[in-house]
Enzyme design. Sequence first.
Site, PDB file in Angstrom:
ATOM      1  N   TRP A  44       0.834  -1.212   0.000  1.00  0.00           N
ATOM      2  CA  TRP A  44       0.000   0.000   0.000  1.00  0.00           C
ATOM      3  C   TRP A  44       0.859   1.249   0.000  1.00  0.00           C
ATOM      4  O   TRP A  44       0.541   2.232  -0.689  1.00  0.00           O
ATOM      5  CB  TRP A  44      -0.977  -0.014   1.173  1.00  0.00           C
TER       6      TRP A  44
ATOM      7  N   ASP B  81      -1.257   6.755   6.451  1.00  0.00           N
ATOM      8  CA  ASP B  81      -2.392   5.895   6.083  1.00  0.00           C
ATOM      9  C   ASP B  81      -2.653   4.966   7.261  1.00  0.00           C
ATOM     10  O   ASP B  81      -1.831   4.109   7.585  1.00  0.00           O
ATOM     11  CB  ASP B  81      -2.009   5.092   4.827  1.00  0.00           C
TER      12      ASP B  81
ATOM     13  N   LYS C 207     -12.257  -1.350   7.169  1.00  0.00           N
ATOM     14  CA  LYS C 207     -11.585  -2.368   7.978  1.00  0.00           C
ATOM     15  C   LYS C 207     -12.034  -2.290   9.433  1.00  0.00           C
ATOM     16  O   LYS C 207     -12.535  -3.260   9.979  1.00  0.00           O
ATOM     17  CB  LYS C 207     -10.072  -2.215   7.866  1.00  0.00           C
TER      18      LYS C 207
HETATM   19  C1  LIG Z   1      -3.267   0.160   4.615  1.00  0.00           C
HETATM   20  C2  LIG Z   1      -4.156   0.190   3.404  1.00  0.00           C
HETATM   21  N1  LIG Z   1      -4.115   1.265   2.592  1.00  0.00           N
HETATM   22  C3  LIG Z   1      -4.882   1.339   1.503  1.00  0.00           C
HETATM   23  C4  LIG Z   1      -5.734   0.310   1.144  1.00  0.00           C
HETATM   24  C5  LIG Z   1      -6.576   0.446  -0.085  1.00  0.00           C
HETATM   25  O1  LIG Z   1      -7.847   0.853   0.304  1.00  0.00           O
HETATM   26  P1  LIG Z   1      -9.054   1.109  -0.711  1.00  0.00           P
HETATM   27  O2  LIG Z   1      -9.439  -0.204  -1.255  1.00  0.00           O
HETATM   28  O3  LIG Z   1     -10.088   1.743   0.182  1.00  0.00           O
HETATM   29  O4  LIG Z   1      -8.599   2.052  -1.752  1.00  0.00           O
HETATM   30  C6  LIG Z   1      -5.804  -0.830   1.974  1.00  0.00           C
HETATM   31  C7  LIG Z   1      -6.696  -1.983   1.741  1.00  0.00           C
HETATM   32  O5  LIG Z   1      -7.550  -2.161   1.002  1.00  0.00           O
HETATM   33  C8  LIG Z   1      -4.977  -0.883   3.110  1.00  0.00           C
HETATM   34  O6  LIG Z   1      -5.004  -1.951   3.899  1.00  0.00           O
END
Ligand SMILES: Cc1ncc(COP(=O)(O)O)c(C=O)c1O
Length: 359
Positions: free
Chosen positions: A101, A171, A195
């Site tokens: 991520w 994040d 989450k």
């Molecule tokens: C730490 C983290 N950042 C970003 C994301 C991406 O999120 P999204 O699917 O809401 O764009 C995720 C998981 O999906 C994640 O676990």
Amino acid sequence: MSRVYNFSAGPAVLPEEVLREAAAEMMDYQGTGMSVMEMSHRSRAFENILNEAEQDLKDLMQIPDNYKILFMQGGAHLQFAAIPMNLMKNRVADYIITGQWAKKAFKEAQIYGKANAIASSEDETFSYIPDCSDLNISPDADYVYICENNTIYGTKFHTLPNTKGKLLVSDVSSCFLSEPVDVSKYGLIYGGVQKNIGPAGMAIVIIREDLITEDTLPYTPTYMKYKIHADANSLYNTPNCYCIYMCGKVFKWLKKQGGLEVMKARNEEKAAVLYDFLDSSRLFKGTVRKEDRSMMNVPFVTGDKELDAKFVKEAEEAGLVNLKGHRSVGGMRASIYNAMPLEGVKALVEFMKKFEEEN
Ligand SMILES: Cc1ncc(COP(=O)(O)O)c(C=O)c1O
């Protein structure tokens, strides 16, 4: 009705009490004669839902008055772009790469300016958090970016990096509201809510007010300007009303549990049950450096892919579901967010003990 123990990394388990309340209000939200899904986002009833959600989050996280809370659509991914578009005034930012991520956010930022990877744990499959006490921070960096809890790998920053005076952007998608944080240490905190907070489809951005300006990169879409959302109190366009409503219910549930100190203690207890077993197990092993372990996402392996698959299948038959590790790493992963009860983790450990004896 039969509920399972759901160890999904996200969308993930929500508190049963919240789901029951939402079900009870489905046909008639507090005498309005309609569901929140059917309600105008400009109605008094929805405005109350939004304002209460904002205030409850502020109370829970003790967010200082000089920060704004924004409820934005698009999940965390949209923020991978919105952050550089709004904050890269010098077009330079430093990224700490602790997993997929962070890497995706880093790659997105490279589209808009000079994004530097100043530290990484990719050399050991992101199984640790690099030492961030004395990094080579770029003198003109607009911010330093971290992914505080690495959902896929199960690591967490237990100490924030020394940004040498630069803004910290974090994040927190997979550790949102799992423990108290000192918001004043960050320029911007954000996360997708699917989450630890609510249904998918929204991100919450907590941003210091002085960072909300008209000065964004050229071609920044209007929707992605923080100022647009801040000025309109997250009602610039039709927001994800139902998601805000559900998040609001989870905030109230968290307050009722006793707030984030209580959640931290519970999460520590739950994580300890699983990690203590992993540390003593003959068959199962944790995959992460001990001091960097996450309380929310716990990856583990047997060392044998076939046995891993057998475990996941048999666990599912026993009502312990979504234990398969992320497709990029394999093995198993138990996500044990706020809404996962201690009994769920104990049931998992009992099942692991039994599996160990039989295999
Ligand atoms: C730490 C983290 N950042 C970003 C994301 C991406 O999120 P999204 O699917 O809401 O764009 C995720 C998981 O999906 C994640 O676990």
